[in-house]
Design a protein around this motif. Structure first.
Motif, PDB file in Angstrom:
ATOM      1  N   SER A 134       0.844  -1.209   0.000  1.00  0.00           N
ATOM      2  CA  SER A 134       0.000   0.000   0.000  1.00  0.00           C
ATOM      3  C   SER A 134       0.872   1.250   0.000  1.00  0.00           C
ATOM      4  CB  SER A 134      -0.938   0.016   1.216  1.00  0.00           C
ATOM      5  OG  SER A 134      -1.772  -1.115   1.216  1.00  0.00           O
ATOM      6  N   ALA A 136       3.211   4.646  -1.095  1.00  0.00           N
ATOM      7  CA  ALA A 136       2.885   6.009  -1.530  1.00  0.00           C
ATOM      8  C   ALA A 136       3.120   6.222  -3.017  1.00  0.00           C
ATOM      9  CB  ALA A 136       3.717   7.011  -0.726  1.00  0.00           C
ATOM     10  N   ASN A 137       3.941   5.381  -3.651  1.00  0.00           N
ATOM     11  CA  ASN A 137       4.260   5.560  -5.067  1.00  0.00           C
ATOM     12  C   ASN A 137       3.473   4.623  -5.977  1.00  0.00           C
ATOM     13  OD1 ASN A 137       6.143   7.640  -4.668  1.00  0.00           O
ATOM     14  ND2 ASN A 137       7.758   6.156  -4.179  1.00  0.00           N
ATOM     15  N   VAL A 140      -1.992   5.553  -5.192  1.00  0.00           N
ATOM     16  CA  VAL A 140      -2.234   6.860  -4.563  1.00  0.00           C
ATOM     17  C   VAL A 140      -1.574   7.973  -5.351  1.00  0.00           C
ATOM     18  CG1 VAL A 140      -1.763   8.249  -2.514  1.00  0.00           C
ATOM     19  CG2 VAL A 140      -2.571   5.922  -2.254  1.00  0.00           C
ATOM     20  N   SER A 141      -0.365   7.726  -5.834  1.00  0.00           N
ATOM     21  CA  SER A 141       0.349   8.759  -6.590  1.00  0.00           C
ATOM     22  C   SER A 141      -0.201   8.916  -8.006  1.00  0.00           C
ATOM     23  CB  SER A 141       1.844   8.431  -6.655  1.00  0.00           C
ATOM     24  OG  SER A 141       2.091   7.298  -7.480  1.00  0.00           O
ATOM     25  N   SER A 270      -2.329   4.385  10.843  1.00  0.00           N
ATOM     26  CA  SER A 270      -2.950   5.022   9.688  1.00  0.00           C
ATOM     27  C   SER A 270      -4.409   4.601   9.641  1.00  0.00           C
ATOM     28  CB  SER A 270      -2.245   4.584   8.396  1.00  0.00           C
ATOM     29  OG  SER A 270      -2.960   5.009   7.258  1.00  0.00           O
ATOM     30  N   ARG A 272      -5.989   5.120   6.528  1.00  0.00           N
ATOM     31  CA  ARG A 272      -6.248   5.333   5.103  1.00  0.00           C
ATOM     32  C   ARG A 272      -6.708   4.082   4.360  1.00  0.00           C
ATOM     33  NH1 ARG A 272      -1.570   4.939   1.344  1.00  0.00           N
ATOM     34  NH2 ARG A 272      -0.096   3.484   2.242  1.00  0.00           N
TER      35      ARG A 272
END
Length: 351
Positions: A134, A136-137, A140-141, A270, A272
């Motif tokens: 999961s 960040a790149n 989501v990005s 988190s 999210r």
């Protein structure tokens, strides 16, 4: 695009190591394959994406998404995890089932519709990175670059059944506070005993809203740590709780309920990774049910947890094979999966 080309692409992808954050090689291969098929390809980091030839910003848009990263091969492998081996109708190799079969099946589906004019929806194909962590790149990005999405088909191994709901995940670190003292004397406040009280509540509490698809919210203590030596009353006890949230609650609501009922510090890592749900009245679900596919709730997490729009998880392969030694997918699951994806979308795209 022929079904055999999708299978050959999957074999190529299996041969390229693509651990999360190390997917450049598979991203290159997917990008090259799309270009060879006449598609105007875009790329962001290790995420590869494309839109259909007659994209019209005034039409609603469907995202066809799956991931090309893998977990590390476990120690139980007998076959070479990076060698695509086809035998007895099975295609072996790391990532073949999770989620290579869905990835190439959705790609074949996208290419089937790519240059058809007059579609009722736009199509975006996204082959994304870092799903297994999961990261960040990953998706989501990429999402901010895609514009408005009305709903997504997320390719994961579901035996081509319709996973209309998926549990969210919250990992919570807790700290119970006491007061240190000598174990031989009646002094101090034992943080372990305070933690036990809170853990007992976590074990026995039942959230009232139970999902008919996903069951109850489930809280499980998975890690605990306390104490420095045998004769010292510990002043802190740390423990970790894995919480699986059904679609009747938000992650934030579950955290607040927990805070009101325990005495320890509650620190979610988190919130999210949210629970997700698409109603059975949604056109894509109706299209799948017309083909005889069944709906269910999935206990496993996917990139749909990070999507702020409706999504349906479905794809060839079996979730039970994911992350197992000598992972495989049946070749016929891929060919049948492509046909099912196309037939479902035919209902919506008015082809």
């Amino acid at each position: 695009m022929k079904h055999t080309e999708a299978i050959e692409l999957l074999k190529q992808l299996i041969s390229i190591p693509s651990l999360s954050k190390e997917e450049k090689g598979t991203a290159d291969a997917i990008e090259s394959f799309l270009k060879k098929n006449g598609v105007d390809v875009k790329r962001h980091l290790n995420n590869v994406w494309a839109v259909n030839a007659h994209f019209n910003k005034d039409k609603p848009t469907i995202l066809l998404n799956s991931h090309h990263d893998t977990v590390k091969p476990n120690a139980g492998y007998i076959k070479n995890p990076h060698q695509a081996i086809e035998e007895d109708g099975k295609l072996f190799g790391l990532g073949s089932n999770d989620a290579g079969g869905a990835l190439v099946s959705l790609l074949a589906t996208f290419l089937h519709f790519y240059d058809k004019p007059g579609l009722a929806y736009n199509l975006i194909y996204g082959a994304t990175a870092e799903e297994e962590i999961s990261g960040a790149n990953g998706i989501v990005s990429l999402l901010p670059l895609l514009g408005g999405i009305d709903f997504a088909i997320v390719g994961e191994p579901t035996l081509m059944q319709l996973a209309i709901a998926e549990k969210g995940v919250v990992v919570i670190d807790c700290i119970a506070h006491g007061k240190s003292g000598h174990a031989a004397r009646e002094e101090g406040v034992n943080a372990i005993y305070k933690a036990i009280e809170d853990i007992t509540w976590l074990k026995t509490y039942s959230f009232p809203k139970v999902s008919h698809l996903l069951g109850p919210v489930k809280m499980t203590v998975t890690i605990i740590k306390a104490g420095t030596q045998h004769n010292v009353i510990p002043d802190t006890c740390e423990f970790t709780v894995d919480v699986r949230v059904n679609e009747n609650y938000t992650n934030e609501e579950v955290v607040e309920i927990m805070k009101k009922n325990v005495s320890c510090e509650v620190k979610p890592r988190s919130v999210r990774l949210k629970p997700s749900f698409i109603p059975e009245s949604h056109p894509i679900v109706i299209a799948g049910k017309k083909l005889g596919l069944k709906t269910y709730g999935s206990p496993t997490i996917s990139d749909r947890a990070l999507m702020p729009f409706p999504s349906l998880k479905m794809g060839p392969g079996d979730s039970a094979r994911s992350h197992t030694a000598d992972e495989f997918i049946y070749v016929k699951e891929i060919t049948e999966g492509i046909d099912l994806y196309i037939n479902m979308l035919n209902e919506l795209l008015n082809v």
